[in-house]
Design an enzyme around this catalytic site. Structure first.
Site, mmCIF file in Angstrom:
data_model
loop_
_atom_site.group_PDB
_atom_site.id
_atom_site.type_symbol
_atom_site.label_atom_id
_atom_site.label_comp_id
_atom_site.label_asym_id
_atom_site.label_seq_id
_atom_site.Cartn_x
_atom_site.Cartn_y
_atom_site.Cartn_z
ATOM 1 N N GLU A 194 9.749 0.877 10.314
ATOM 2 C CA GLU A 194 10.587 1.611 10.017
ATOM 3 C C GLU A 194 9.891 3.300 10.019
ATOM 4 O O GLU A 194 9.468 3.149 9.348
ATOM 5 C CB GLU A 194 12.005 1.903 8.857
ATOM 6 C CG GLU A 194 12.164 0.470 8.326
ATOM 7 C CD GLU A 194 13.432 0.156 8.507
ATOM 8 O OE1 GLU A 194 14.178 0.943 9.378
ATOM 9 O OE2 GLU A 194 13.995 -0.057 8.569
ATOM 10 N N LYS B 23 1.221 -1.513 0.122
ATOM 11 C CA LYS B 23 0.395 0.808 0.132
ATOM 12 C C LYS B 23 0.403 1.414 -0.301
ATOM 13 O O LYS B 23 1.691 1.661 0.592
ATOM 14 C CB LYS B 23 -0.889 -0.051 1.210
ATOM 15 C CG LYS B 23 -2.753 1.101 1.775
ATOM 16 C CD LYS B 23 -2.514 1.583 2.096
ATOM 17 C CE LYS B 23 -1.989 3.142 2.845
ATOM 18 N NZ LYS B 23 -1.399 4.107 2.137
ATOM 19 N N GLU C 200 10.210 15.491 15.410
ATOM 20 C CA GLU C 200 10.343 15.236 14.163
ATOM 21 C C GLU C 200 9.467 16.601 13.197
ATOM 22 O O GLU C 200 8.715 16.538 13.621
ATOM 23 C CB GLU C 200 10.445 13.868 14.144
ATOM 24 C CG GLU C 200 10.865 13.886 12.422
ATOM 25 C CD GLU C 200 10.738 12.483 11.466
ATOM 26 O OE1 GLU C 200 9.278 11.812 12.283
ATOM 27 O OE2 GLU C 200 10.803 11.563 10.726
ATOM 28 N N GLY D 9 7.145 4.768 8.156
ATOM 29 C CA GLY D 9 6.408 5.935 8.393
ATOM 30 C C GLY D 9 6.467 6.056 9.934
ATOM 31 O O GLY D 9 7.522 6.425 11.157
ATOM 32 N N SER D 10 5.418 6.984 10.543
ATOM 33 C CA SER D 10 5.487 7.653 11.443
ATOM 34 C C SER D 10 5.563 6.561 13.002
ATOM 35 O O SER D 10 5.244 5.763 12.732
ATOM 36 C CB SER D 10 4.554 8.644 12.185
ATOM 37 O OG SER D 10 3.307 7.941 12.055
ATOM 38 N N THR D 11 6.156 6.905 13.777
ATOM 39 C CA THR D 11 6.393 6.239 15.092
ATOM 40 C C THR D 11 5.007 5.542 15.637
ATOM 41 O O THR D 11 4.871 4.867 16.150
ATOM 42 C CB THR D 11 7.332 6.903 16.304
ATOM 43 O OG1 THR D 11 8.805 6.830 15.550
ATOM 44 C CG2 THR D 11 6.731 5.911 17.425
ATOM 45 N N CYS E 247 13.271 10.938 6.780
ATOM 46 C CA CYS E 247 13.431 10.097 8.256
ATOM 47 C C CYS E 247 14.954 9.917 8.715
ATOM 48 O O CYS E 247 14.832 10.664 10.175
ATOM 49 C CB CYS E 247 13.030 8.704 8.130
ATOM 50 S SG CYS E 247 14.380 7.768 6.823
HETATM 51 P P1 NDP Z 1 2.773 7.886 8.306
HETATM 52 O O1 NDP Z 1 2.810 7.198 9.636
HETATM 53 O O2 NDP Z 1 1.224 8.936 8.543
HETATM 54 O O3 NDP Z 1 1.845 6.844 7.269
HETATM 55 C C1 NDP Z 1 2.539 5.571 6.805
HETATM 56 C C2 NDP Z 1 2.350 4.773 5.683
HETATM 57 O O4 NDP Z 1 1.113 4.382 7.487
HETATM 58 C C3 NDP Z 1 1.616 5.454 4.739
HETATM 59 O O5 NDP Z 1 0.865 4.981 3.788
HETATM 60 C C4 NDP Z 1 0.015 5.291 5.259
HETATM 61 O O6 NDP Z 1 -1.664 5.983 4.685
HETATM 62 C C5 NDP Z 1 -0.540 4.288 6.889
HETATM 63 N N1 NDP Z 1 -1.074 4.515 7.968
HETATM 64 C C6 NDP Z 1 -1.476 5.837 8.444
HETATM 65 N N2 NDP Z 1 -2.444 5.064 8.868
HETATM 66 C C7 NDP Z 1 -2.675 3.712 9.609
HETATM 67 C C8 NDP Z 1 -2.688 2.673 10.090
HETATM 68 N N3 NDP Z 1 -3.500 2.723 11.264
HETATM 69 N N4 NDP Z 1 -2.730 1.573 9.841
HETATM 70 C C9 NDP Z 1 -1.506 0.847 8.998
HETATM 71 N N5 NDP Z 1 -1.934 1.971 8.109
HETATM 72 C C10 NDP Z 1 -1.632 3.328 8.672
HETATM 73 O O7 NDP Z 1 3.972 8.345 8.246
HETATM 74 P P2 NDP Z 1 3.837 9.502 6.743
HETATM 75 O O8 NDP Z 1 3.667 8.717 5.751
HETATM 76 O O9 NDP Z 1 3.607 10.738 7.205
HETATM 77 O O10 NDP Z 1 5.285 9.451 6.558
HETATM 78 C C11 NDP Z 1 6.366 10.243 7.866
HETATM 79 C C12 NDP Z 1 6.897 9.049 8.745
HETATM 80 O O11 NDP Z 1 7.739 8.311 8.092
HETATM 81 C C13 NDP Z 1 7.795 10.129 9.155
HETATM 82 O O12 NDP Z 1 8.017 9.709 10.778
HETATM 83 C C14 NDP Z 1 9.256 9.632 8.913
HETATM 84 O O13 NDP Z 1 10.381 9.426 9.205
HETATM 85 C C15 NDP Z 1 9.156 7.807 8.202
HETATM 86 N N6 NDP Z 1 10.250 7.604 7.532
HETATM 87 C C16 NDP Z 1 11.137 6.471 7.762
HETATM 88 C C17 NDP Z 1 11.904 6.078 7.165
HETATM 89 C C18 NDP Z 1 12.470 4.848 7.928
HETATM 90 O O14 NDP Z 1 13.036 4.497 7.260
HETATM 91 N N7 NDP Z 1 12.867 4.725 8.738
HETATM 92 C C19 NDP Z 1 11.790 6.262 5.533
HETATM 93 C C20 NDP Z 1 11.067 7.566 5.576
HETATM 94 C C21 NDP Z 1 9.770 8.075 6.370
HETATM 95 P P3 NDP Z 1 -1.665 6.964 4.235
HETATM 96 O O15 NDP Z 1 -0.848 7.433 3.325
HETATM 97 O O16 NDP Z 1 -3.328 7.229 3.666
HETATM 98 O O17 NDP Z 1 -1.905 8.193 5.295
#
Ligand code: NDP
Length: 798
Positions: free
Chosen positions: A266, A192, A397, A244-246, A300
């Protein structure tokens, strides 16, 4: 303007990348996209779509299918159907598919780069020169792993159907980091993409078709967070890989707790960028441009906290401001643009709010004089100085082009400030002294440390975090292990409720004869905390009975306070983590020697619970097992990678820290040592809860430890009913990992209670482990769980 005049003014002209191929591609799809399921396009079941927008001008690019639970279900079914065939392919055939993907990414690189820039707002220079080449590199590298899989991982099998959820900041690169290792190891995938940036994933779906991958091996379901949540929840998904986010990572940990899904996370970061007074300051400033202003700081591992040695702070700030004034901000398809658009208005508002809060906290805000484009979402490069380490802009962040600057005086203070965060993704260290740089790098709690460089990535080098930046690695050998499991572990039967599972099953006559001979136990067993025997805080005890029901004695009943004391003692036992591997090996050998000397009496007592045969086998194998980990202590080395730049990356296996271990019930001595010894061998400290069936083993164990030069606090033993205090251990913020080898319910509890500090969790998933088979119950698989890889990058050359 004449050419001569241009030479004088040195003005940039427009240099827009050609977007014709991308717009033709959008047009060909009628600006409307379905899900990619089972090798073809599928209309969303609920018929819903959402818009994806170009952040550089806020205009709609296309409509994209909104995935429902029904769409996710169809994709998981397609992936499940494809799994057995894909897994069974000879490695060479899978390697060819991955190789084809790499070649096709290169062939379509212009389209992919432009799509990512249009959908995300990142400068075309970055998507063209960094993201897409790294995507191709990832597929090439993993084509190699696919080829070598059977030779390098002979006993391993793929997880199965993998759900992958990615963020919007590196849309195609995150896709490659997820899909390449999953396919190389024989898994099938449902991915996704982020709601903001689905387009390059959909273009990649066509590349999948072009490469002729079997239908269902890769499925792409677009949608928002609810689509991701449906994928996480789906019962037929074997693993979730998330970027994604923590905050969402935590929710996913909780949502998967009651399942057997493997999980890699991650997550976010607040990475330090540490500059010592002997650094080459001009190179440092260029590093900062990459570190915090590339991708508008929406990275990130962005070096978002600048830590400067006080003596050079003023000079460095002046140089940074000079360089910031030359950064060009504007339409990201322009090849001469440094800073493009922020992903969306909501993110822009968040950046503004956090900067305002930072200023309210006392920071000084500096921004160069720039004219922002009238349309779209833009934010100027920003320097916040005089930031207090406790300020929100030093802790949270921001995910924007905002640098928070602080000063330090000594290397020790730099390390303390750098580690003063809940995150641990990356760090950048700038010093011309290799001694200082390495000394500091070793002390940083971060999965990646760049010395005199920043934001370098390669498929051969694992990337991932410590602490609340998540767990698991992407890239390198360790990244593959996230998608593989030993066959014996995956296929082990469920543990029967409260039964021994040893092959040398106790026989009833043995138990009877041993019970007749066994003298009553009159020893007082205590808890073992900080190298000392300790009475339980509660003053209560638990009964211990033999196999035939006789009362063998009482073990102290540990309380929350005892667990907390044990954690404190484990944290204080820093000498163990810092001991050389040779020293640790010596201590472990000494433990084996002392256990061996007391083997008969220990076996005799243990026999009352597990029977003579098992007791004898446990003691004999325990001595061997300790030898195994004494042997490994100075051999579980890391690697040196040669990424395709003028760098080396040293991959070090580091101890995780303090590990809480719930030991298996069924093999009180051998099970305890099979888990505690690998943890100790690599430098962790441990709080162990011994087998509930025979907690009296504690008395024997601490006598062995006490006579073997094991520093106090390296191992702490708290006897307790695991279900009572697992919560205290799993929730404790000073425990870095939890290993739970009990029943299925305990495994679920360990996972769901560990979300606070996102500690690493390793469980037997309620399965029976054959502790008596050294081929299964010892070795690398255990050591890999006891360590995390830190990659330290060094440039070389002049
Ligand atoms: P989010 O956590 O908001 O979203 C990440 C993904 O998860 C998106 O596809 C999102 O969908 C989906 N999502 C949202 N809510 C849920 C849920 N309840 N259950 C399952 N999936 C869900 O993060 P961001 O997209 O805002 O990305 C930014 C974050 O990612 C930052 O904190 C960054 O540091 C981190 N990141 C970490 C990396 C690493 O390698 N450690 C690399 C790149 C980023 P939708 O897009 O529709 O909201």
């Amino acid at each position: 303007m004449s050419i001569a005049e241009k030479f004088v003014s040195m003005e940039y002209g427009p240099a827009a990348e050609d977007s014709k191929e991308a717009t033709t591609w959008l047009e060909r799809h009628g600006y409307r996209f379905q899900h990619f399921i089972g090798g073809g396009w599928q209309v969303p079941v609920a018929g819903e779509y959402f818009d994806t927008v170009d952040p550089s001008n806020a205009e709609k690019l296309a409509s994209v299918a909104q995935g429902s639970a029904a769409d996710v279900d169809a994709a998981v079914k397609a992936a499940r159907t494809a799994f057995s065939g894909w897994q069974a392919l000879p490695p060479h055939v899978r390697a060819r598919y991955l190789y084809a993907l790499a070649r096709l990414v290169q062939n379509h690189s212009q389209l992919l780069a432009v799509l990512d820039t249009m959908d995300n707002g990142k400068p075309i220079r970055e998507s063209r020169d960094i993201d897409v080449p790294l995507v191709a590199r990832h597929f090439y590298h993993h084509a190699g792993w696919a080829q070598l899989l059977d030779q390098e991982f002979p006993e391993y099998v793929p997880c199965g159907v993998v759900g992958q959820i990615i963020s919007w900041n590196f849309p195609l690169l995150m896709l490659a980091w997820k899909i390449a290792p999953a396919l190389a190891t024989g898994n099938t995938v449902v991915l996704k993409p982020a709601e903001f940036t689905p387009l390059s994933a959909l273009a990649f779906a066509e590349i999948i078709q072009e490469a002729g991958l079997p239908a269902g091996v890769v499925n792409i379901v677009t949608g928002d967070g609810s689509t991701g949540a449906a994928l996480v929840k789906h019962p037929d998904v074997d693993k979730i890989a998330f970027t994604g986010s923590t905050e969402v990572g935590r929710a996913i940990r909780a949502a998967t707790a009651t399942s057997h899904k493997r999980l890699s996370l991650e997550l976010g970061g607040k990475s330090p960028f540490i500059v010592f007074e002997d650094a080459d300051l001009d190179s440092t400033v260029e590093g900062l441009v990459d570190g915090i202003w590339s991708n508008q700081g929406q990275v990130c591992c962005a070096g978002s906290r600048l830590l400067m040695q006080e003596s050079i702070a003023e000079t460095l700030i002046a140089k940074i401001q000079d360089r910031m004034s030359t950064l060009r901000i504007g339409a990201p398809l322009d090849k001469a643009i440094d800073i493009g658009a922020i992903i969306a208005k909501v993110q822009l508002d968040r950046i503004r709010k956090l900067v305002d809060q930072g200023v309210a906290d006392g920071a000084t805000c500096w921004q160069p004089q720039v004219t922002l484009p009238a349309r779209g979402f833009y934010y100027p490069p920003t320097l916040l100085s005089n930031v207090h380490p406790a300020s929100i802009v030093a802790q949270q962040e921001i995910f924007g082009p905002v640098l928070a600057a602080m000063t330090f005086r000594t290397p020790a203070e730099a390390v303390e400030l750098a580690n003063n965060t809940v995150y641990g993704l990356s760090a950048s260290v700038w010093s011309e002294s290799i001694n200082v740089a390495l000394q500091v790098a070793a002390q940083l709690k971060a999965g990646v440390v760049w010395v005199n460089c920043t934001n370098l990535f390669d498929a051969s080098c694992g990337f991932g975090g410590y602490r609340e930046s998540g767990y698991g690695r992407e890239g390198g050998r360790e990244g593959l292990l996230e998608y593989l499991e030993p066959a014996w572990f995956k296929n082990a039967p469920a543990l029967p409720a409260h039964k021994t599972v040893a092959p040398l099953e106790a026989e009833s006559e043995d138990s009877a004869s041993s019970s007749a001979d066994t003298p009553p136990i009159d020893r007082t067993v205590k808890l073992y905390i900080g190298g000392k025997q300790a009475r339980p805080d509660s003053g209560c005890s638990m009964e211990v009975r033999a196999a035939d029901g006789r009362l063998l004695g009482e073990a102290p009943l540990g309380s929350r306070k005892d667990i907390r004391n044990a954690v404190e003692a484990a944290r204080k036992a820093a000498s163990w983590a810092k001991a050389t591997a040779h020293n640790r090996a010596q201590v472990l050998y000494y433990c084996a020697e002392n256990l061996s000397q007391r083997r008969d009496e220990i076996a005799q007592r243990l026999a009352a619970v597990v029977g003579e045969k098992q007791a004898a086998a446990e003691v004999t194998l325990s001595v061997e097992r300790i030898f195994t980990y004494a042997a490994w202590a100075d051999k579980f080395d890391g690697a040196v990678h040669n990424p395709p730049f003028r760098n080396i990356a040293i991959a070090m296996n580091e101890a995780i820290g303090t590990i809480g271990v719930i030991c298996p019930r069924e093999a009180p001595l051998l099970g305890f040592l099979s888990l505690v010894m690998p943890a100790l061998a690599v430098g962790n400290t441990v709080i162990a809860v011994p087998s509930e069936a025979y907690p009296l083993i504690t008395g024997d164990l601490y006598q062995v430890f006490d006579t073997s030069d094991l520093p106090g606090g390296a191992v702490n033993i708290v006897t307790v009913y695991a279900s009572q205090l697992l919560k205290t251990l799993a929730e404790h913020d000073d425990v870095d990992a939890i290993w739970c080898f009990g029943d299925e319910a305990s495994a679920a509890m360990a996972k769901s209670m560990s979300t606070g500090n996102l500690k690493q969790v390793w469980t037997n998933e309620g399965r029976a482990i054959d502790w008596f088979n050294p081929k299964l119950a010892e070795g690398r698989w255990f050591l890999e769980h006891a360590t995390q890889v830190k990659n330290i990058w060094f440039p070389y050359g002049e």
